[in-house]
Motif scaffolding. Sequence first.
Motif, PDB file in Angstrom:
ATOM      1  N   TRP A 135      35.895  51.761  12.685  1.00 42.70           N
ATOM      2  CA  TRP A 135      35.409  50.708  11.796  1.00 42.70           C
ATOM      3  C   TRP A 135      36.427  49.569  11.712  1.00 42.70           C
ATOM      4  O   TRP A 135      36.059  48.407  11.607  1.00 42.70           O
ATOM      5  CB  TRP A 135      35.130  51.249  10.397  1.00 42.70           C
ATOM      6  N   GLU A 136      37.690  49.905  11.684  1.00 40.65           N
ATOM      7  CA  GLU A 136      38.824  48.976  11.741  1.00 40.65           C
ATOM      8  C   GLU A 136      38.944  48.046  10.545  1.00 40.65           C
ATOM      9  O   GLU A 136      40.014  47.926   9.952  1.00 40.65           O
ATOM     10  CB  GLU A 136      38.805  48.163  13.039  1.00 40.65           C
ATOM     11  N   VAL A 137      37.893  47.345  10.173  1.00 41.03           N
ATOM     12  CA  VAL A 137      37.975  46.377   9.071  1.00 41.03           C
ATOM     13  C   VAL A 137      36.945  46.735   8.006  1.00 41.03           C
ATOM     14  O   VAL A 137      35.774  46.990   8.318  1.00 41.03           O
ATOM     15  CB  VAL A 137      37.727  44.939   9.566  1.00 41.03           C
ATOM     16  N   GLY A 138      37.392  46.760   6.762  1.00 44.50           N
ATOM     17  CA  GLY A 138      36.500  46.975   5.630  1.00 44.50           C
ATOM     18  C   GLY A 138      36.695  45.881   4.602  1.00 44.50           C
ATOM     19  O   GLY A 138      37.628  45.073   4.685  1.00 44.50           O
ATOM     20  N   ALA A 139      35.808  45.850   3.620  1.00 49.25           N
ATOM     21  CA  ALA A 139      35.912  44.885   2.523  1.00 49.25           C
ATOM     22  C   ALA A 139      36.059  45.641   1.210  1.00 49.25           C
ATOM     23  O   ALA A 139      35.351  46.619   0.968  1.00 49.25           O
ATOM     24  CB  ALA A 139      34.680  43.988   2.478  1.00 49.25           C
ATOM     25  N   PHE A 140      36.977  45.195   0.378  1.00 43.77           N
ATOM     26  CA  PHE A 140      37.186  45.769  -0.945  1.00 43.77           C
ATOM     27  C   PHE A 140      36.541  44.836  -1.964  1.00 43.77           C
ATOM     28  O   PHE A 140      36.865  43.643  -2.013  1.00 43.77           O
ATOM     29  CB  PHE A 140      38.679  45.891  -1.229  1.00 43.77           C
ATOM     30  N   ILE A 141      35.630  45.347  -2.763  1.00 40.71           N
ATOM     31  CA  ILE A 141      34.964  44.542  -3.787  1.00 40.71           C
ATOM     32  C   ILE A 141      35.511  44.972  -5.140  1.00 40.71           C
ATOM     33  O   ILE A 141      35.036  45.932  -5.750  1.00 40.71           O
ATOM     34  CB  ILE A 141      33.428  44.711  -3.741  1.00 40.71           C
TER      35      ILE A 141
ATOM     36  N   LEU B 121      32.862  38.726   7.603  1.00 39.51           N
ATOM     37  CA  LEU B 121      34.274  39.027   7.796  1.00 39.51           C
ATOM     38  C   LEU B 121      34.508  39.913   9.013  1.00 39.51           C
ATOM     39  O   LEU B 121      35.606  39.958   9.569  1.00 39.51           O
ATOM     40  CB  LEU B 121      34.802  39.726   6.538  1.00 39.51           C
ATOM     41  N   GLY B 122      33.460  40.640   9.416  1.00 36.71           N
ATOM     42  CA  GLY B 122      33.590  41.619  10.481  1.00 36.71           C
ATOM     43  C   GLY B 122      33.751  43.026   9.953  1.00 36.71           C
ATOM     44  O   GLY B 122      34.029  43.965  10.714  1.00 36.71           O
ATOM     45  N   ALA B 123      33.578  43.204   8.642  1.00 39.14           N
ATOM     46  CA  ALA B 123      33.734  44.519   8.027  1.00 39.14           C
ATOM     47  C   ALA B 123      32.588  45.438   8.430  1.00 39.14           C
ATOM     48  O   ALA B 123      31.438  45.008   8.542  1.00 39.14           O
ATOM     49  CB  ALA B 123      33.788  44.394   6.506  1.00 39.14           C
TER      50      ALA B 123
ATOM     51  N   ARG C 214      48.946  42.874  12.457  1.00 36.63           N
ATOM     52  CA  ARG C 214      49.926  43.843  11.959  1.00 36.63           C
ATOM     53  C   ARG C 214      49.268  45.083  11.345  1.00 36.63           C
ATOM     54  O   ARG C 214      49.981  45.985  10.899  1.00 36.63           O
ATOM     55  CB  ARG C 214      50.877  43.180  10.969  1.00 36.63           C
ATOM     56  N   THR C 215      47.939  45.129  11.313  1.00 34.72           N
ATOM     57  CA  THR C 215      47.239  46.323  10.824  1.00 34.72           C
ATOM     58  C   THR C 215      46.396  46.904  11.958  1.00 34.72           C
ATOM     59  O   THR C 215      46.807  47.856  12.616  1.00 34.72           O
ATOM     60  CB  THR C 215      46.375  45.983   9.602  1.00 34.72           C
ATOM     61  N   VAL C 216      45.250  46.294  12.226  1.00 37.86           N
ATOM     62  CA  VAL C 216      44.390  46.762  13.314  1.00 37.86           C
ATOM     63  C   VAL C 216      45.158  46.749  14.633  1.00 37.86           C
ATOM     64  O   VAL C 216      45.033  47.677  15.447  1.00 37.86           O
ATOM     65  CB  VAL C 216      43.122  45.887  13.420  1.00 37.86           C
ATOM     66  N   GLY C 217      45.976  45.737  14.824  1.00 39.01           N
ATOM     67  CA  GLY C 217      46.737  45.612  16.061  1.00 39.01           C
ATOM     68  C   GLY C 217      47.809  46.656  16.246  1.00 39.01           C
ATOM     69  O   GLY C 217      48.351  46.807  17.344  1.00 39.01           O
ATOM     70  N   LEU C 218      48.121  47.406  15.188  1.00 39.83           N
ATOM     71  CA  LEU C 218      49.103  48.491  15.277  1.00 39.83           C
ATOM     72  C   LEU C 218      48.454  49.851  15.053  1.00 39.83           C
ATOM     73  O   LEU C 218      49.132  50.832  14.746  1.00 39.83           O
ATOM     74  CB  LEU C 218      50.238  48.263  14.270  1.00 39.83           C
ATOM     75  N   GLY C 219      47.124  49.907  15.159  1.00 40.98           N
ATOM     76  CA  GLY C 219      46.436  51.189  15.125  1.00 40.98           C
ATOM     77  C   GLY C 219      45.910  51.619  13.784  1.00 40.98           C
ATOM     78  O   GLY C 219      45.472  52.760  13.628  1.00 40.98           O
ATOM     79  N   ALA C 220      45.930  50.727  12.790  1.00 45.03           N
ATOM     80  CA  ALA C 220      45.500  51.094  11.443  1.00 45.03           C
ATOM     81  C   ALA C 220      44.120  50.517  11.131  1.00 45.03           C
ATOM     82  O   ALA C 220      43.564  49.730  11.895  1.00 45.03           O
ATOM     83  CB  ALA C 220      46.521  50.612  10.416  1.00 45.03           C
ATOM     84  N   ASN C 221      43.603  50.902   9.984  1.00 46.48           N
ATOM     85  CA  ASN C 221      42.378  50.340   9.429  1.00 46.48           C
ATOM     86  C   ASN C 221      42.815  49.416   8.292  1.00 46.48           C
ATOM     87  O   ASN C 221      43.733  49.747   7.548  1.00 46.48           O
ATOM     88  CB  ASN C 221      41.505  51.491   8.911  1.00 46.48           C
ATOM     89  N   THR C 222      42.183  48.262   8.148  1.00 47.23           N
ATOM     90  CA  THR C 222      42.542  47.369   7.055  1.00 47.23           C
ATOM     91  C   THR C 222      41.336  47.116   6.167  1.00 47.23           C
ATOM     92  O   THR C 222      40.204  46.983   6.658  1.00 47.23           O
ATOM     93  CB  THR C 222      43.106  46.031   7.569  1.00 47.23           C
ATOM     94  N   ILE C 223      41.567  47.089   4.857  1.00 44.55           N
ATOM     95  CA  ILE C 223      40.492  46.834   3.906  1.00 44.55           C
ATOM     96  C   ILE C 223      40.848  45.564   3.138  1.00 44.55           C
ATOM     97  O   ILE C 223      41.834  45.520   2.403  1.00 44.55           O
ATOM     98  CB  ILE C 223      40.247  48.053   2.982  1.00 44.55           C
ATOM     99  N   ILE C 224      40.079  44.514   3.348  1.00 41.58           N
ATOM    100  CA  ILE C 224      40.389  43.167   2.872  1.00 41.58           C
ATOM    101  C   ILE C 224      39.661  42.902   1.560  1.00 41.58           C
ATOM    102  O   ILE C 224      38.443  43.086   1.454  1.00 41.58           O
ATOM    103  CB  ILE C 224      40.004  42.130   3.940  1.00 41.58           C
TER     104      ILE C 224
END
Length: 662
Positions: free
Chosen positions: A43-49, A88-90, A347-357
């Motif tokens: 999923w890589e990218v999520g959104a935090f509401i 956003l791509g989430a 610095r998140t997805v590009g280093l193997g993590a999932n990011t929640i924006i």
Amino acid sequence: MKIKSALILLLPIVLSAVSATAQDSPSFELAKPSAKQIAFADWEVGAFIHFDLNTFTGQEHGDGQESPSQFNPTELDAEQWVLTAKSLGAKYACLTVRHEGGFCLWPSKTTDYTIANSPYKEGKGDIVREFVEACRKHDMVPAFYHTAAFDANATLKDYKGKLDLPLDWMTTWGKAMSSAHKNDPGLKERLKKIQVEQMRELLTEYGPIGFMWSDHWNAQDPNGVWRAVTDLAEELQPEMVFMGTDTWVPGNETGHVVYPMWNAVNTVDGTNYSRPAPTKNDITDKKNDYGLLETDVLTGHPLGKFWRVRECTTNSGFHYGGWFWHPDSVKATFPKKLWEHLDLYYRTVGLGANTIINLPPDDRGLIPEDFVTAAKVFGDEIKERFSNPIAQTNKIHKGDTLELSWAKPKVINTIVTMENIANGQKVAKYVLEAFVDKKWQELKPRNKLIGFKPYNSSPGYQTIGHKKIDRVEPVTTNRIRFRSLESIVHPVEIRQMSVFNCPPVVKNFDSKFPFLSGLESISESAHNGVKRDKNYIGENIVINGKAFQKGLMVCPVGKTSEGHIEFNISQYQDVKGITATIGIDDMVNHNGSVVFIVRTYQNGLWTDLYTSETLTGNDDGVDIDIDFPHPTSKVRLITTDGGDNANSDHAVWGNIQFKLEE
């Protein structure tokens, strides 16, 4: 196979087991993710509401004492939230269904501190249901934020002591909770029942939920509440990803990932019910037993027993302000710039993590227009960069070397590599090469990131995990290859390798030369990052009542008690010094203290040109006028903590600019 400095954290007995030849069978079981963890990584990218009673009270954590009557969004549109997240791509969106204050966005039967007692839809509303339905309508995975650790309303409901309202999270909030528990021996068990039943409602009444953010998970757990809700979640929705057993945070809320980072971890009690245990190279606060995640910096362990996907929160990574929307001068909420958003992605997805924006709705119940625009611009930019590879592998490759070629030579500057993590994270050191002028040459990494210790601001070629995005020095070629130099076990498995020529990341600031706030730095380290011209409250920079048109906020970092920003000024031959007004923007009345230092570099030596007295938040700004005694190639501005809480030391270089030769 060899293990070198990248794996010095391994015990000698383990090193012996790992250093087997490719033909040997490993004497240990490499941790592997579950199917749902692999899906979550993809999923890589999520959104935090973040939306709650806090949106209307100005609080960030909530003390549970504000009346539900204040909760009254008049234009709430959950579909607008989801569509913004989609732009956003989430792939998933996570709603704060019940934050630490205890206010429920659904009509829970466990408490009267809910939306049912608010003006919203005359008490007939259920925002959780609206949100879930909007997610399903627009092909977004629904996720919930809930914490069983803190419920201020339920904790203080029967409290007889005096409360100094509103409670402050860093001081009076915790004291009030501790006092309530001390004076009511039966409180823990009642709270446990409430949390378990709220979890049951959320996971039985709204259909399949993809992810649960369980804030403060495993915080001491004196009465087993976390074990209880963790087991209940597994029972009710075994396909749901649970923050704790399935994912873990990187140790901050700014969207920084330690590199090299290993998804495998060991835990403090050896079971999957507890937090990751630090290695000798990690930073962790031994007093961190109540759920603060920002003080645990964990690299993971190559031979860790449990797999935990890194889930990066972005309180200050995508925007200024707090988790919740704030309109006032205390914490005005507005997005950062595109180049900062791209750095967050790398610095998140590009280093193997999932990011929640974080995308916080305002008091209308709508995500503000500037966030809507910023989300779409970011999503479109990521699509433009990574939707059309020059070349890409199409099947899993086993082996230490993988070549990729295409018909005609083209300029390339980015390579994306993914391990087949279904069989574990194996690569410990690798190299990327291009075939140029009839020979293979190493591609030099150009992975400069906004970072501060211990977060690597210039990652090289070490581990990969789910994904590694490597920006490299541009070359013209039609052949590249990946070579694994060190790995945990053989064979190395590459799921996919892709090649791109991405546009440059253009950094734009709010001011122009000669103000230093308009220059790109070569090095930065500051609490929550260096702020230019506008600090994190969104207003003009102020020192004891005096506002400044331009400036830099360089706050000391808690672990090092120092912040800095460094510039390469070798191109500016007419610079003879700097002027500024220095002091503290003491917005939170903590009266922190700071020492300011100006340092220059020439011919291999750093020289301190100026060191201020200790300044506090009560002091007026101090005007400084500093001449450079010799031509200098670099200048570094340093702020050091004056001896108290670094987080209250909002160190400002107001109107800092170069003095130029006339």
